[in-house]
Scaffold this active site. Sequence first.
Site, PDB file in Angstrom:
ATOM      1  CB  SER A 290      68.311  33.350  13.441  1.00  0.00           C
ATOM      2  OG  SER A 290      69.253  32.333  13.670  1.00  0.00           O
TER       3      SER A 290
ATOM      4  CB  THR B  30      67.378  25.745  14.076  1.00  0.00           C
ATOM      5  OG1 THR B  30      68.129  25.364  15.213  1.00  0.00           O
ATOM      6  CG2 THR B  30      65.990  26.211  14.496  1.00  0.00           C
TER       7      THR B  30
ATOM      8  CE  LYS C 100      71.291  23.225  12.526  1.00  0.00           C
ATOM      9  NZ  LYS C 100      72.603  23.441  13.135  1.00  0.00           N
TER      10      LYS C 100
ATOM     11  CG  ASP D  88      76.048  25.068  11.688  1.00  0.00           C
ATOM     12  OD1 ASP D  88      75.797  26.262  11.955  1.00  0.00           O
ATOM     13  OD2 ASP D  88      75.259  24.135  11.913  1.00  0.00           O
TER      14      ASP D  88
ATOM     15  CB  ALA E 270      80.529  12.268  17.864  1.00  0.00           C
TER      16      ALA E 270
ATOM     17  CB  ALA F 144      77.698  21.335  16.662  1.00  0.00           C
TER      18      ALA F 144
ATOM     19  CG  ASN G 281      80.307  11.638  21.346  1.00  0.00           C
ATOM     20  OD1 ASN G 281      80.066  12.765  21.780  1.00  0.00           O
ATOM     21  ND2 ASN G 281      79.352  10.798  20.978  1.00  0.00           N
TER      22      ASN G 281
HETATM   23  P1  NAP Z   1      73.716  17.060  19.278  1.00  0.00           P
HETATM   24  O1  NAP Z   1      73.754  16.606  17.875  1.00  0.00           O
HETATM   25  O2  NAP Z   1      72.543  16.726  20.126  1.00  0.00           O
HETATM   26  O3  NAP Z   1      75.066  16.538  20.017  1.00  0.00           O
HETATM   27  C1  NAP Z   1      75.259  16.761  21.376  1.00  0.00           C
HETATM   28  C2  NAP Z   1      76.680  16.333  21.752  1.00  0.00           C
HETATM   29  O4  NAP Z   1      76.878  16.591  23.155  1.00  0.00           O
HETATM   30  C3  NAP Z   1      76.933  14.844  21.546  1.00  0.00           C
HETATM   31  O5  NAP Z   1      78.281  14.647  21.244  1.00  0.00           O
HETATM   32  C4  NAP Z   1      76.579  14.291  22.936  1.00  0.00           C
HETATM   33  O6  NAP Z   1      77.193  13.047  23.221  1.00  0.00           O
HETATM   34  C5  NAP Z   1      77.181  15.348  23.825  1.00  0.00           C
HETATM   35  N1  NAP Z   1      76.569  15.315  25.152  1.00  0.00           N
HETATM   36  C6  NAP Z   1      75.328  15.771  25.497  1.00  0.00           C
HETATM   37  N2  NAP Z   1      75.117  15.549  26.822  1.00  0.00           N
HETATM   38  C7  NAP Z   1      76.234  14.944  27.295  1.00  0.00           C
HETATM   39  C8  NAP Z   1      76.619  14.466  28.583  1.00  0.00           C
HETATM   40  N3  NAP Z   1      75.793  14.563  29.662  1.00  0.00           N
HETATM   41  N4  NAP Z   1      77.855  13.904  28.729  1.00  0.00           N
HETATM   42  C9  NAP Z   1      78.699  13.822  27.665  1.00  0.00           C
HETATM   43  N5  NAP Z   1      78.385  14.245  26.420  1.00  0.00           N
HETATM   44  C10 NAP Z   1      77.158  14.807  26.245  1.00  0.00           C
HETATM   45  O7  NAP Z   1      73.833  18.654  19.369  1.00  0.00           O
HETATM   46  P2  NAP Z   1      74.650  19.636  18.392  1.00  0.00           P
HETATM   47  O8  NAP Z   1      73.720  20.177  17.372  1.00  0.00           O
HETATM   48  O9  NAP Z   1      75.877  18.926  17.935  1.00  0.00           O
HETATM   49  O10 NAP Z   1      74.987  20.852  19.389  1.00  0.00           O
HETATM   50  C11 NAP Z   1      75.940  20.707  20.423  1.00  0.00           C
HETATM   51  C12 NAP Z   1      76.123  22.045  21.128  1.00  0.00           C
HETATM   52  O11 NAP Z   1      76.639  23.010  20.214  1.00  0.00           O
HETATM   53  C13 NAP Z   1      74.827  22.657  21.669  1.00  0.00           C
HETATM   54  O12 NAP Z   1      75.118  23.242  22.911  1.00  0.00           O
HETATM   55  C14 NAP Z   1      74.481  23.731  20.660  1.00  0.00           C
HETATM   56  O13 NAP Z   1      73.757  24.806  21.229  1.00  0.00           O
HETATM   57  C15 NAP Z   1      75.862  24.197  20.245  1.00  0.00           C
HETATM   58  N6  NAP Z   1      75.903  24.761  18.887  1.00  0.00           N
HETATM   59  C16 NAP Z   1      76.461  26.008  18.749  1.00  0.00           C
HETATM   60  C17 NAP Z   1      76.535  26.565  17.484  1.00  0.00           C
HETATM   61  C18 NAP Z   1      77.127  27.941  17.339  1.00  0.00           C
HETATM   62  O14 NAP Z   1      76.866  28.585  16.310  1.00  0.00           O
HETATM   63  N7  NAP Z   1      77.924  28.408  18.268  1.00  0.00           N
HETATM   64  C19 NAP Z   1      76.074  25.872  16.352  1.00  0.00           C
HETATM   65  C20 NAP Z   1      75.531  24.601  16.527  1.00  0.00           C
HETATM   66  C21 NAP Z   1      75.446  24.057  17.815  1.00  0.00           C
HETATM   67  P3  NAP Z   1      76.407  11.665  22.852  1.00  0.00           P
HETATM   68  O15 NAP Z   1      76.652  11.442  21.382  1.00  0.00           O
HETATM   69  O16 NAP Z   1      77.053  10.666  23.716  1.00  0.00           O
HETATM   70  O17 NAP Z   1      74.952  11.907  23.157  1.00  0.00           O
END
Ligand code: NAP
Length: 280
Positions: free
Chosen positions: A21, A66, A70, A107, A134, A137, A157
């Site tokens: 950022s 972040t 959040k 987002d 789920a 993000a 999920n």
């Molecule tokens: P989060 O709340 O921790 O959610 C992570 C998600 O990934 C959950 O659905 C989780 O499933 C799943 N997951 C993690 N490890 C897994 C595995 N080994 N097998 C299957 N599912 C798995 O994180 P978040 O904030 O939503 O972020 C998710 C991703 O989006 C990250 O990589 C982040 O860097 C990226 N992101 C990008 C942006 C952008 O601007 N491009 C913005 C925000 C986030 P469970 O519920 O089963 O744990």
Amino acid sequence: MTTQRVPLAGVVGWPIAHSKSPAIHGHWLNRYEIKGYYVPVGIEPKNFETAIKTLPDLGFVGANITIPFKERALDIADNVSERAALIGASNTISFKPDGKITADNTDGIGFLNNLKQTAPDWDATTGDAVVLGAGGAARAVISALLAAGTPQVVVANRTPERAEALRRHFGKRVLVSDLQRASDHLATAATIVNSTSLGMVGQPPLDFDLSSAPSNALVSDIVYNPLQTDLLKQATALGLTVVDGLGMLLHQAAPGFEKWFGKQPSVDDELRKIVLDCHV
Ligand code: NAP
């Protein structure tokens, strides 16, 4: 009356050194010749509430929020925007002159503006969506897709309870699928999104077969490291429309910049290159 200060903004998280950022906002401040600064602000979780409340006295006009703050940002806010309340988290806060805090979430709009800019022919209303993940993000992505008129969103999920919670939260237009069976729902999909962390550097790969997707479907991965994930490579090979995750990161930053520094910034190739070249 002339102010004694230049406006400050920053990104608050823990840890924070890896955040891109500052590169985004720093570029915009330079480009528009705005007197202001945007800095990484590392706050230990035990100090979050107290530290945030001192920021306006130091000259901060707002901050991005972040991991891991959040959700906590909503609790300390005096006003919460409708979209932040719907998503259940805030990534952008602003301080009023009296120190009162408004919490927003950009987002979802960042995700949507990225799709609109990169794939102008994409139309959410022409088919359903399949969203993997789920987490936080996914909430933003789903709220954006529903607002854009997607008829139904299928959420898949690893932990089904989290997908079920999203179905209850967003209502009848959200359906839940088993992660292993998510490909079964592709036939009517206009939009397919990975919002899990699978496929990211250091994380396990995402194993998802796109071969039954319609030829006009759009595939987006919100993971942006690597930029071309295996999912996007597969989509490209199938001739589908592809949108990477970097644009979401850039577009989610724009509303905060405009609010704090008074200029609507543009998201373009020059900014993409600067952020791609920024190795923090
Ligand atoms: P989060 O709340 O921790 O959610 C992570 C998600 O990934 C959950 O659905 C989780 O499933 C799943 N997951 C993690 N490890 C897994 C595995 N080994 N097998 C299957 N599912 C798995 O994180 P978040 O904030 O939503 O972020 C998710 C991703 O989006 C990250 O990589 C982040 O860097 C990226 N992101 C990008 C942006 C952008 O601007 N491009 C913005 C925000 C986030 P469970 O519920 O089963 O744990």
